[in-house]
Write a protein that holds these residues in place. Structure first.
Motif, PDB file in Angstrom:
ATOM      1  N   ASP A  81       7.026   2.576  -6.028  1.00  0.00           N
ATOM      2  CA  ASP A  81       5.942   2.067  -5.175  1.00  0.00           C
ATOM      3  C   ASP A  81       5.075   1.056  -5.901  1.00  0.00           C
ATOM      4  O   ASP A  81       4.646   0.060  -5.324  1.00  0.00           O
ATOM      5  CB  ASP A  81       5.051   3.219  -4.679  1.00  0.00           C
ATOM      6  CG  ASP A  81       5.733   4.037  -3.603  1.00  0.00           C
ATOM      7  OD1 ASP A  81       6.651   3.515  -2.939  1.00  0.00           O
ATOM      8  OD2 ASP A  81       5.334   5.202  -3.422  1.00  0.00           O
ATOM      9  N   GLU A  82       4.807   1.321  -7.187  1.00  0.00           N
ATOM     10  CA  GLU A  82       3.930   0.418  -7.934  1.00  0.00           C
ATOM     11  C   GLU A  82       4.581  -0.942  -8.176  1.00  0.00           C
ATOM     12  O   GLU A  82       3.893  -1.915  -8.493  1.00  0.00           O
ATOM     13  CB  GLU A  82       3.453   1.057  -9.248  1.00  0.00           C
ATOM     14  CG  GLU A  82       4.542   1.409 -10.223  1.00  0.00           C
ATOM     15  CD  GLU A  82       5.166   2.789 -10.038  1.00  0.00           C
ATOM     16  OE1 GLU A  82       5.449   3.445 -11.059  1.00  0.00           O
ATOM     17  OE2 GLU A  82       5.397   3.205  -8.883  1.00  0.00           O
ATOM     18  N   TYR A  83       5.890  -1.025  -8.032  1.00  0.00           N
ATOM     19  CA  TYR A  83       6.574  -2.316  -8.115  1.00  0.00           C
ATOM     20  C   TYR A  83       6.558  -3.014  -6.750  1.00  0.00           C
ATOM     21  O   TYR A  83       6.262  -4.197  -6.657  1.00  0.00           O
ATOM     22  CB  TYR A  83       8.019  -2.121  -8.583  1.00  0.00           C
ATOM     23  CG  TYR A  83       8.812  -3.403  -8.590  1.00  0.00           C
ATOM     24  CD1 TYR A  83       8.637  -4.336  -9.600  1.00  0.00           C
ATOM     25  CD2 TYR A  83       9.712  -3.693  -7.575  1.00  0.00           C
ATOM     26  CE1 TYR A  83       9.337  -5.523  -9.606  1.00  0.00           C
ATOM     27  CE2 TYR A  83      10.421  -4.886  -7.575  1.00  0.00           C
ATOM     28  CZ  TYR A  83      10.226  -5.797  -8.590  1.00  0.00           C
ATOM     29  OH  TYR A  83      10.922  -6.976  -8.590  1.00  0.00           O
ATOM     30  N   ARG A  84       6.878  -2.251  -5.690  1.00  0.00           N
ATOM     31  CA  ARG A  84       6.931  -2.848  -4.357  1.00  0.00           C
ATOM     32  C   ARG A  84       5.554  -3.276  -3.861  1.00  0.00           C
ATOM     33  O   ARG A  84       5.420  -4.294  -3.195  1.00  0.00           O
ATOM     34  CB  ARG A  84       7.555  -1.848  -3.370  1.00  0.00           C
ATOM     35  CG  ARG A  84       9.036  -1.636  -3.581  1.00  0.00           C
ATOM     36  CD  ARG A  84       9.706  -0.953  -2.401  1.00  0.00           C
ATOM     37  NE  ARG A  84       8.904   0.056  -1.758  1.00  0.00           N
ATOM     38  CZ  ARG A  84       8.990   1.360  -1.997  1.00  0.00           C
ATOM     39  NH1 ARG A  84       9.839   1.806  -2.894  1.00  0.00           N
ATOM     40  NH2 ARG A  84       8.243   2.224  -1.351  1.00  0.00           N
ATOM     41  N   HIS A  85       4.539  -2.482  -4.185  1.00  0.00           N
ATOM     42  CA  HIS A  85       3.176  -2.761  -3.718  1.00  0.00           C
ATOM     43  C   HIS A  85       2.213  -2.675  -4.898  1.00  0.00           C
ATOM     44  O   HIS A  85       1.446  -1.723  -5.011  1.00  0.00           O
ATOM     45  CB  HIS A  85       2.769  -1.763  -2.631  1.00  0.00           C
ATOM     46  CG  HIS A  85       3.757  -1.670  -1.513  1.00  0.00           C
ATOM     47  ND1 HIS A  85       3.942  -2.680  -0.602  1.00  0.00           N
ATOM     48  CD2 HIS A  85       4.645  -0.700  -1.182  1.00  0.00           C
ATOM     49  CE1 HIS A  85       4.881  -2.332   0.245  1.00  0.00           C
ATOM     50  NE2 HIS A  85       5.333  -1.143  -0.078  1.00  0.00           N
ATOM     51  N   PRO A  86       2.238  -3.675  -5.785  1.00  0.00           N
ATOM     52  CA  PRO A  86       1.385  -3.609  -6.977  1.00  0.00           C
ATOM     53  C   PRO A  86      -0.098  -3.567  -6.614  1.00  0.00           C
ATOM     54  O   PRO A  86      -0.522  -4.138  -5.607  1.00  0.00           O
ATOM     55  CB  PRO A  86       1.696  -4.915  -7.714  1.00  0.00           C
ATOM     56  CG  PRO A  86       2.962  -5.424  -7.127  1.00  0.00           C
ATOM     57  CD  PRO A  86       3.041  -4.898  -5.737  1.00  0.00           C
ATOM     58  N   ASN A  87      -0.862  -2.880  -7.439  1.00  0.00           N
ATOM     59  CA  ASN A  87      -2.306  -2.759  -7.242  1.00  0.00           C
ATOM     60  C   ASN A  87      -3.019  -3.941  -7.908  1.00  0.00           C
ATOM     61  O   ASN A  87      -3.873  -3.772  -8.765  1.00  0.00           O
ATOM     62  CB  ASN A  87      -2.797  -1.426  -7.809  1.00  0.00           C
ATOM     63  CG  ASN A  87      -4.229  -1.137  -7.414  1.00  0.00           C
ATOM     64  OD1 ASN A  87      -4.753  -1.719  -6.472  1.00  0.00           O
ATOM     65  ND2 ASN A  87      -4.872  -0.249  -8.153  1.00  0.00           N
ATOM     66  N   VAL A  88      -2.591  -5.146  -7.523  1.00  0.00           N
ATOM     67  CA  VAL A  88      -3.194  -6.389  -8.002  1.00  0.00           C
ATOM     68  C   VAL A  88      -3.259  -7.331  -6.806  1.00  0.00           C
ATOM     69  O   VAL A  88      -2.558  -7.123  -5.809  1.00  0.00           O
ATOM     70  CB  VAL A  88      -2.375  -7.031  -9.153  1.00  0.00           C
ATOM     71  CG1 VAL A  88      -2.313  -6.125 -10.366  1.00  0.00           C
ATOM     72  CG2 VAL A  88      -0.983  -7.413  -8.710  1.00  0.00           C
ATOM     73  N   PRO A  89      -4.093  -8.366  -6.857  1.00  0.00           N
ATOM     74  CA  PRO A  89      -4.136  -9.329  -5.747  1.00  0.00           C
ATOM     75  C   PRO A  89      -2.745  -9.900  -5.451  1.00  0.00           C
ATOM     76  O   PRO A  89      -1.962 -10.144  -6.373  1.00  0.00           O
ATOM     77  CB  PRO A  89      -5.093 -10.410  -6.252  1.00  0.00           C
ATOM     78  CG  PRO A  89      -5.954  -9.720  -7.266  1.00  0.00           C
ATOM     79  CD  PRO A  89      -5.073  -8.690  -7.911  1.00  0.00           C
ATOM     80  N   SER A  90      -2.448 -10.119  -4.174  1.00  0.00           N
ATOM     81  CA  SER A  90      -1.088 -10.507  -3.763  1.00  0.00           C
ATOM     82  C   SER A  90      -0.605 -11.792  -4.434  1.00  0.00           C
ATOM     83  O   SER A  90       0.587 -11.940  -4.691  1.00  0.00           O
ATOM     84  CB  SER A  90      -0.999 -10.634  -2.247  1.00  0.00           C
ATOM     85  OG  SER A  90      -1.926 -11.592  -1.782  1.00  0.00           O
ATOM     86  N   GLN A  91      -1.505 -12.716  -4.745  1.00  0.00           N
ATOM     87  CA  GLN A  91      -1.065 -13.955  -5.392  1.00  0.00           C
ATOM     88  C   GLN A  91      -0.605 -13.719  -6.830  1.00  0.00           C
ATOM     89  O   GLN A  91       0.001 -14.590  -7.445  1.00  0.00           O
ATOM     90  CB  GLN A  91      -2.152 -15.039  -5.338  1.00  0.00           C
ATOM     91  CG  GLN A  91      -3.401 -14.741  -6.134  1.00  0.00           C
ATOM     92  CD  GLN A  91      -4.470 -14.009  -5.332  1.00  0.00           C
ATOM     93  OE1 GLN A  91      -4.170 -13.332  -4.351  1.00  0.00           O
ATOM     94  NE2 GLN A  91      -5.712 -14.148  -5.757  1.00  0.00           N
ATOM     95  N   LEU A  92      -0.885 -12.528  -7.381  1.00  0.00           N
ATOM     96  CA  LEU A  92      -0.478 -12.203  -8.749  1.00  0.00           C
ATOM     97  C   LEU A  92       0.733 -11.267  -8.804  1.00  0.00           C
ATOM     98  O   LEU A  92       1.148 -10.853  -9.875  1.00  0.00           O
ATOM     99  CB  LEU A  92      -1.656 -11.567  -9.502  1.00  0.00           C
ATOM    100  CG  LEU A  92      -2.930 -12.411  -9.581  1.00  0.00           C
ATOM    101  CD1 LEU A  92      -4.051 -11.625 -10.245  1.00  0.00           C
ATOM    102  CD2 LEU A  92      -2.674 -13.705 -10.323  1.00  0.00           C
ATOM    103  N   TRP A  93       1.271 -10.926  -7.648  1.00  0.00           N
ATOM    104  CA  TRP A  93       2.400  -9.996  -7.604  1.00  0.00           C
ATOM    105  C   TRP A  93       3.588 -10.488  -8.427  1.00  0.00           C
ATOM    106  O   TRP A  93       4.255  -9.707  -9.097  1.00  0.00           O
ATOM    107  CB  TRP A  93       2.841  -9.753  -6.163  1.00  0.00           C
ATOM    108  CG  TRP A  93       1.972  -8.778  -5.423  1.00  0.00           C
ATOM    109  CD1 TRP A  93       0.718  -8.351  -5.777  1.00  0.00           C
ATOM    110  CD2 TRP A  93       2.289  -8.126  -4.207  1.00  0.00           C
ATOM    111  NE1 TRP A  93       0.232  -7.470  -4.843  1.00  0.00           N
ATOM    112  CE2 TRP A  93       1.186  -7.315  -3.858  1.00  0.00           C
ATOM    113  CE3 TRP A  93       3.385  -8.144  -3.357  1.00  0.00           C
ATOM    114  CZ2 TRP A  93       1.154  -6.537  -2.716  1.00  0.00           C
ATOM    115  CZ3 TRP A  93       3.354  -7.367  -2.208  1.00  0.00           C
ATOM    116  CH2 TRP A  93       2.255  -6.568  -1.893  1.00  0.00           C
ATOM    117  N   GLY A  94       3.885 -11.769  -8.358  1.00  0.00           N
ATOM    118  CA  GLY A  94       5.057 -12.293  -9.068  1.00  0.00           C
ATOM    119  C   GLY A  94       4.996 -12.034 -10.564  1.00  0.00           C
ATOM    120  O   GLY A  94       5.963 -11.559 -11.162  1.00  0.00           O
TER     121      GLY A  94
END
Length: 199
Positions: A81-94
């Motif tokens: 889950d922490e990979y699919r939906h990281p607890n960081v702003p979406s622009q920083l997911w990559g």
């Protein structure tokens, strides 16, 4: 004369003590050390060039691999889950996911005692590079998967030719084609997987 003899004997005794204790120190090193890990640095240390977010992802990826391994789950970074939906702003997911994926791979490889855990996995995950790939094609394959993820996350039309790292790899000219071959394959596999295809 006797004083010199005592000094020489003392030096020989110290040298012998150090020599004999060295194997015990090395033998006491805990943990499995698979080939390729920990020669100059700890196996769980992220690359020095990474930023804090990538480093955090790397450490979280190692922890995710440890949890999957301890709970006898099939290794698959996409199940975290922490990979699919990281607890960081979406622009920083990559950036976070890049670190997480690398940490997961390093952690799982360390835990199973293989340079690449996917070769030993009973069910090869969709993102495992083909066994016949050399190291350069494997790196291209993983970078291709990450490039496809970035395009998917940013709602870009999937096209490997739009990836700068594919068009202009930072490699010597003689290595570029092998890298691009792996990149192309990884990109396509990831697109198929994310679009719900065969993957």
């Amino acid at each position: 004369m006797n004083l010199n003899w005592l000094r020489i004997t003392g030096l020989i005794g110290c040298a012998t003590l150090l020599f004999l204790s060295a194997p015990r120190i090395n033998a006491a090193t805990p943990g499995l050390q698979p080939a390729g890990f920990g020669q100059d640095r700890g196996w769980d240390r992220p690359p020095d060039a990474w930023n804090d977010l990538q480093r955090r992802g790397f450490q979280d990826g190692i922890e995710g691999a440890r949890k999957d391994f301890d709970n006898h789950r099939r290794p698959d970074v996409d199940n975290r889950d922490e990979y699919r939906h990281p607890n960081v702003p979406s622009q920083l997911w990559g950036a976070y996911r890049e670190g997480f994926r690398r940490g997961y791979d390093v952690g799982m490889s360390h835990l199973v005692g293989a340079a690449d855990w996917r070769i030993r996995a009973p069910e090869r995950p969709w993102d495992a590079p083909p066994n016949e790939f050399d190291a350069l094609r494997r790196q291209g394959f993983q970078d291709g998967i990450e490039g496809a993820r970035k395009d998917f996350d940013n709602h870009r039309r999937p096209d490997v030719e739009n990836r700068d790292e594919y068009r202009h790899p930072h490699l010597p000219p003689g290595q570029r084609e092998a890298y691009r071959d792996g990149f192309r394959r990884g990109y396509q596999v990831a697109v198929d997987h994310m679009m719900g295809g065969r993957g």
